[in-house]
Design a protein around this motif. Structure first.
Motif, PDB file in Angstrom:
ATOM      1  N   LYS A   1      51.240  41.504  40.003  1.00 17.32           N
ATOM      2  CA  LYS A   1      51.371  42.149  41.317  1.00 17.32           C
ATOM      3  C   LYS A   1      52.617  41.643  42.030  1.00 17.32           C
ATOM      4  CE  LYS A   1      46.422  42.059  41.376  1.00 17.32           C
ATOM      5  NZ  LYS A   1      45.226  41.424  41.918  1.00 17.32           N
TER       6      LYS A   1
ATOM      7  N   ASN B   1      40.403  41.585  43.425  1.00 18.21           N
ATOM      8  CA  ASN B   1      41.132  42.027  42.227  1.00 18.21           C
ATOM      9  C   ASN B   1      40.693  43.426  41.812  1.00 18.21           C
ATOM     10  OD1 ASN B   1      42.701  39.763  41.906  1.00 18.21           O
ATOM     11  ND2 ASN B   1      41.392  38.820  40.360  1.00 18.21           N
TER      12      ASN B   1
ATOM     13  N   GLU C   1      42.109  45.960  44.165  1.00 20.14           N
ATOM     14  CA  GLU C   1      43.558  46.105  43.937  1.00 20.14           C
ATOM     15  C   GLU C   1      43.818  46.881  42.635  1.00 20.14           C
ATOM     16  OE1 GLU C   1      44.513  42.013  46.407  1.00 20.14           O
ATOM     17  OE2 GLU C   1      44.706  41.976  44.222  1.00 20.14           O
TER      18      GLU C   1
ATOM     19  N   GLY D   1      44.068  33.483  41.977  1.00 21.57           N
ATOM     20  CA  GLY D   1      42.662  33.848  42.203  1.00 21.57           C
ATOM     21  C   GLY D   1      41.764  33.547  41.003  1.00 21.57           C
TER      22      GLY D   1
HETATM   23 MG   LIG Z   1      43.661  38.000  42.677  1.00 25.42          MG
END
Ligand SMILES: [Mg+2]
Ligand SMILES: Nc1ncnc2c1ncn2[C@@H]1O[C@H](COP(=O)(O)OP(=O)(O)OP(=O)(O)O)[C@@H](O)[C@H]1O
Length: 220
Positions: free
Chosen positions: A162, A108, A111, A169
């Motif tokens: 996203k 995360n 990202e 997650g």
């Molecule tokens: Mg994630």
């Protein structure tokens, strides 16, 4: 998916059948709820099955994950800073599940920094013993950060911002940490980015052992 596509096609027709669209959308919403329930049950099963708990050092858990994220860090030009406390007391836990939590938080973070071009992309992973009974692991980034209004929803299953995200997650990570008797939380990292932190109780056997040793050591 097929139902949703059908709805889009019907809407594009010159004289859309709103009744059919309404019926199909109702079915899609019901399916969504059912799928959510099934996943919720699978998560409960996964976390309640009491996987083997072993005494482990959270620093080792972090170190084990680093080779798995090397390529991502390199590909996204992210600098990794490790700030691991020395002599961290052990916790009782499932090594693979805790690795999964660290990996989710790291992915995360990477990202969240993907679009950052005006400042260093820095991932900082730290461990600490903030009080006598607990150890914490902190994953900190210089990414887009978390809007205040989103803080409550981050850990909800299927919440994602996203395009290709599942939104699972953080929800799985929180389930794992709570099944270990700990907590996982998020906060803003000022001036940029986010901080995720989880805390676990240190293994009682070790705590008592150290305590007894101290008392014994202090005795005349
Ligand atoms: Mg994630
Ligand atoms: N480090 C972070 N910085 C900013 N936003 C974050 C960060 N971590 C999570 N988020 C926000 O929380 C949302 C949920 O995260 P979560 O990991 O649950 O799902 P996801 O990453 O979108 O999908 P996936 O299921 O693939 O993990 C993300 O879509 C993002 O909006």
């Amino acid at each position: 998916m097929a139902d949703a596509t059908a709805c889009l096609n019907w809407l594009a027709a010159p004289d859309p059948r709103l009744d059919m669209i309404q019926e199909t959308l109702d079915a899609i919403v019901k399916d969504g709820h059912r799928t959510g329930d099934v996943i919720q049950r699978i998560r409960q099963l996964a976390t309640r099955s009491a996987p083997p708990r072993v005494r482990l050092d959270l620093n080792d858990v972090v170190r084990d994950v680093i080779p798995l994220m090397r390529a991502e860090l390199h590909g996204h030009e992210v600098a990794l800073v490790l700030d691991l406390a020395a002599d961290l007391p052990l916790v009782l836990g499932d090594r693979v599940q805790l690795q999964q939590v660290v990996l989710n938080l790291v992915m995360n973070a990477i990202e969240a920094m993907a679009g950052v071009t005006d400042r260093p992309r820095e991932l900082r992973i730290g461990s600490a013993r903030p009080d006598w009974d607990h150890v914490t692991v902190t994953v900190q980034d210089t990414g887009v950060g978390i809007d205040r209004s989103m803080l409550d929803r981050l850990f909800t299953a299927f919440f994602t911002t996203k395009p290709g995200g599942m939104g699972m997650g953080l929800s799985i990570s929180r389930s794992i940490i709570e099944a270990h008797g700990g907590w996982l939380s998020a906060a803003a990292n000022l001036p940029h980015g986010a901080i995720f932190q989880f805390s676990l109780a240190i293994d009682c056997g070790v705590a008592e052992g150290v305590h007894i040793a101290r008392v014994a050591g202090a005795a005349p």
